[in-house]
Design a protein around this motif. Sequence first.
Motif, PDB file in Angstrom:
ATOM      1  N   GLY A   3      52.698  45.004  11.534  1.00 49.37           N
ATOM      2  CA  GLY A   3      52.120  44.807  10.214  1.00 49.37           C
ATOM      3  C   GLY A   3      52.742  43.606   9.526  1.00 49.37           C
ATOM      4  O   GLY A   3      53.665  42.972  10.048  1.00 49.37           O
ATOM      5  N   ARG A   4      52.219  43.314   8.353  1.00 47.62           N
ATOM      6  CA  ARG A   4      52.687  42.136   7.595  1.00 47.62           C
ATOM      7  C   ARG A   4      54.187  42.223   7.303  1.00 47.62           C
ATOM      8  O   ARG A   4      54.893  41.229   7.349  1.00 47.62           O
ATOM      9  N   TYR A   5      54.670  43.425   6.997  1.00 46.97           N
ATOM     10  CA  TYR A   5      56.098  43.611   6.701  1.00 46.97           C
ATOM     11  C   TYR A   5      56.945  43.239   7.922  1.00 46.97           C
ATOM     12  O   TYR A   5      57.960  42.561   7.796  1.00 46.97           O
ATOM     13  N   SER A   6      56.500  43.659   9.101  1.00 46.27           N
ATOM     14  CA  SER A   6      57.222  43.329  10.337  1.00 46.27           C
ATOM     15  C   SER A   6      57.180  41.830  10.610  1.00 46.27           C
ATOM     16  O   SER A   6      58.168  41.247  11.057  1.00 46.27           O
ATOM     17  N   TYR A   7      56.024  41.193  10.352  1.00 46.16           N
ATOM     18  CA  TYR A   7      55.928  39.743  10.523  1.00 46.16           C
ATOM     19  C   TYR A   7      56.889  39.026   9.569  1.00 46.16           C
ATOM     20  O   TYR A   7      57.502  38.027   9.916  1.00 46.16           O
ATOM     21  N   LEU A   8      57.000  39.541   8.354  1.00 45.57           N
ATOM     22  CA  LEU A   8      57.940  38.960   7.390  1.00 45.57           C
ATOM     23  C   LEU A   8      59.367  39.069   7.919  1.00 45.57           C
ATOM     24  O   LEU A   8      60.140  38.114   7.836  1.00 45.57           O
ATOM     25  N   PHE A  59      71.837  34.468   5.071  1.00 47.12           N
ATOM     26  CA  PHE A  59      71.338  35.441   4.104  1.00 47.12           C
ATOM     27  C   PHE A  59      69.880  35.820   4.378  1.00 47.12           C
ATOM     28  O   PHE A  59      69.484  36.970   4.155  1.00 47.12           O
ATOM     29  N   LEU A  60      69.080  34.888   4.878  1.00 48.57           N
ATOM     30  CA  LEU A  60      67.695  35.224   5.249  1.00 48.57           C
ATOM     31  C   LEU A  60      67.685  36.195   6.429  1.00 48.57           C
ATOM     32  O   LEU A  60      66.893  37.151   6.443  1.00 48.57           O
ATOM     33  N   ILE A  61      68.543  35.949   7.400  1.00 49.25           N
ATOM     34  CA  ILE A  61      68.645  36.870   8.540  1.00 49.25           C
ATOM     35  C   ILE A  61      69.039  38.258   8.048  1.00 49.25           C
ATOM     36  O   ILE A  61      68.455  39.267   8.448  1.00 49.25           O
ATOM     37  N   ARG A  62      69.982  38.292   7.154  1.00 46.81           N
ATOM     38  CA  ARG A  62      70.421  39.577   6.595  1.00 46.81           C
ATOM     39  C   ARG A  62      69.311  40.246   5.777  1.00 46.81           C
ATOM     40  O   ARG A  62      69.142  41.460   5.810  1.00 46.81           O
ATOM     41  N   ALA A  63      68.522  39.440   5.056  1.00 41.50           N
ATOM     42  CA  ALA A  63      67.435  39.965   4.229  1.00 41.50           C
ATOM     43  C   ALA A  63      66.326  40.593   5.071  1.00 41.50           C
ATOM     44  O   ALA A  63      65.563  41.419   4.573  1.00 41.50           O
ATOM     45  N   ALA A  64      66.243  40.212   6.330  1.00 47.12           N
ATOM     46  CA  ALA A  64      65.188  40.737   7.193  1.00 47.12           C
ATOM     47  C   ALA A  64      65.272  42.249   7.352  1.00 47.12           C
ATOM     48  O   ALA A  64      64.252  42.902   7.582  1.00 47.12           O
ATOM     49  N   SER A  65      66.443  42.816   7.194  1.00 41.00           N
ATOM     50  CA  SER A  65      66.564  44.270   7.347  1.00 41.00           C
ATOM     51  C   SER A  65      65.896  45.021   6.203  1.00 41.00           C
ATOM     52  O   SER A  65      65.499  46.174   6.375  1.00 41.00           O
ATOM     53  N   ASN A  66      65.744  44.369   5.048  1.00 40.87           N
ATOM     54  CA  ASN A  66      65.076  45.005   3.905  1.00 40.87           C
ATOM     55  C   ASN A  66      64.495  43.932   2.985  1.00 40.87           C
ATOM     56  O   ASN A  66      65.042  43.664   1.914  1.00 40.87           O
ATOM     57  N   PRO A  67      63.387  43.308   3.394  1.00 41.71           N
ATOM     58  CA  PRO A  67      62.815  42.223   2.593  1.00 41.71           C
ATOM     59  C   PRO A  67      62.469  42.631   1.159  1.00 41.71           C
ATOM     60  O   PRO A  67      62.650  41.833   0.235  1.00 41.71           O
ATOM     61  N   GLY A 117      55.558  32.629   1.861  1.00 46.04           N
ATOM     62  CA  GLY A 117      54.744  32.912   0.677  1.00 46.04           C
ATOM     63  C   GLY A 117      53.575  33.825   0.990  1.00 46.04           C
ATOM     64  O   GLY A 117      53.319  34.797   0.264  1.00 46.04           O
ATOM     65  N   LEU A 118      52.870  33.548   2.071  1.00 49.09           N
ATOM     66  CA  LEU A 118      51.738  34.402   2.455  1.00 49.09           C
ATOM     67  C   LEU A 118      52.195  35.809   2.814  1.00 49.09           C
ATOM     68  O   LEU A 118      51.573  36.801   2.413  1.00 49.09           O
ATOM     69  N   LEU A 119      53.266  35.900   3.569  1.00 46.79           N
ATOM     70  CA  LEU A 119      53.769  37.219   3.963  1.00 46.79           C
ATOM     71  C   LEU A 119      54.324  37.994   2.769  1.00 46.79           C
ATOM     72  O   LEU A 119      54.133  39.206   2.670  1.00 46.79           O
ATOM     73  N   MET A 120      54.996  37.305   1.857  1.00 44.31           N
ATOM     74  CA  MET A 120      55.529  37.982   0.665  1.00 44.31           C
ATOM     75  C   MET A 120      54.408  38.479  -0.234  1.00 44.31           C
ATOM     76  O   MET A 120      54.499  39.557  -0.804  1.00 44.31           O
ATOM     77  N   VAL A 123      53.241  41.675   1.125  1.00 43.91           N
ATOM     78  CA  VAL A 123      54.224  42.748   0.924  1.00 43.91           C
ATOM     79  C   VAL A 123      54.220  43.185  -0.530  1.00 43.91           C
ATOM     80  O   VAL A 123      54.223  44.379  -0.834  1.00 43.91           O
ATOM     81  N   GLU A 124      54.179  42.236  -1.462  1.00 44.28           N
ATOM     82  CA  GLU A 124      54.186  42.593  -2.882  1.00 44.28           C
ATOM     83  C   GLU A 124      52.886  43.263  -3.280  1.00 44.28           C
ATOM     84  O   GLU A 124      52.889  44.185  -4.083  1.00 44.28           O
ATOM     85  N   ASP A 125      51.752  42.837  -2.709  1.00 47.76           N
ATOM     86  CA  ASP A 125      50.483  43.511  -2.974  1.00 47.76           C
ATOM     87  C   ASP A 125      50.544  44.960  -2.509  1.00 47.76           C
ATOM     88  O   ASP A 125      50.077  45.865  -3.201  1.00 47.76           O
ATOM     89  N   ARG A 126      51.148  45.180  -1.340  1.00 47.10           N
ATOM     90  CA  ARG A 126      51.274  46.546  -0.802  1.00 47.10           C
ATOM     91  C   ARG A 126      52.175  47.387  -1.704  1.00 47.10           C
ATOM     92  O   ARG A 126      51.895  48.535  -1.984  1.00 47.10           O
ATOM     93  N   ASN A 127      53.288  46.780  -2.171  1.00 44.29           N
ATOM     94  CA  ASN A 127      54.206  47.514  -3.042  1.00 44.29           C
ATOM     95  C   ASN A 127      53.535  47.883  -4.367  1.00 44.29           C
ATOM     96  O   ASN A 127      53.773  48.954  -4.909  1.00 44.29           O
ATOM     97  N   ILE A 128      52.708  46.998  -4.909  1.00 44.14           N
ATOM     98  CA  ILE A 128      52.003  47.280  -6.167  1.00 44.14           C
ATOM     99  C   ILE A 128      51.002  48.398  -5.950  1.00 44.14           C
ATOM    100  O   ILE A 128      50.884  49.321  -6.749  1.00 44.14           O
TER     101      ILE A 128
END
Length: 131
Positions: A3-8, A59-67, A117-120, A123-128
Motif C-alpha cells: 500500500g501507499r504507506y509501505s511505499y512511503l 533520520f529519514l531511515i529512522r522515520a520509515a518505521s513510523n512515518p 509529497g505524493l506518498l505523504m 497517507v495524510e488523506d487516509r489518516n483524515i
Amino acid sequence: MMGRYSYLQVALVLFGAIFCLVYPLALVWPSGWMWHEGPPAASQYYMMIVGVYATLGLFLIRAASNPAANRSLIWFTIWSSLVHAAIMAVQALQNPQHMGHMLGDVPALLLVALVLGLLMRGVEDRNIATG
C-alpha cells in the motif's frame, strides 16, 4: 501488494540512504553533485552539506518505521528539497560551468520532493478519513 504507506516507508529508506551517500556521489560524478573544483573534502562548505544531508538521511531511515509520527520531518524534507533545487537551478542557469547540476542534484531533489509529497498526501488523506 504494497500500500501507499509501505511505499512511503521504502521511499524514506531509499532516499535516506542516498542522502547518506552524497560524498561518494561527488567522487563518482563531481559535475552533478559538487560546486567547487578538486576533491569533495577541499571545500568546507561542501563538507558541511555532506554532514547535514547524512544526518537528514539517517533520520529519514529512522522515520520509515513510523512515518505518521514523523510527518514534520518528512514535510521538511519535501519543502527544503524544493527550495534547494530551485536555488541550485537558478544558480546553474546563471553559470554555464554548473549546468551538470541540471542533470544531477537538481532533478534528484525534485524527485525526492515529488515522490515523498505524493506518498505523504495519500497517507495524510487516509489518516483524515480514518481519524
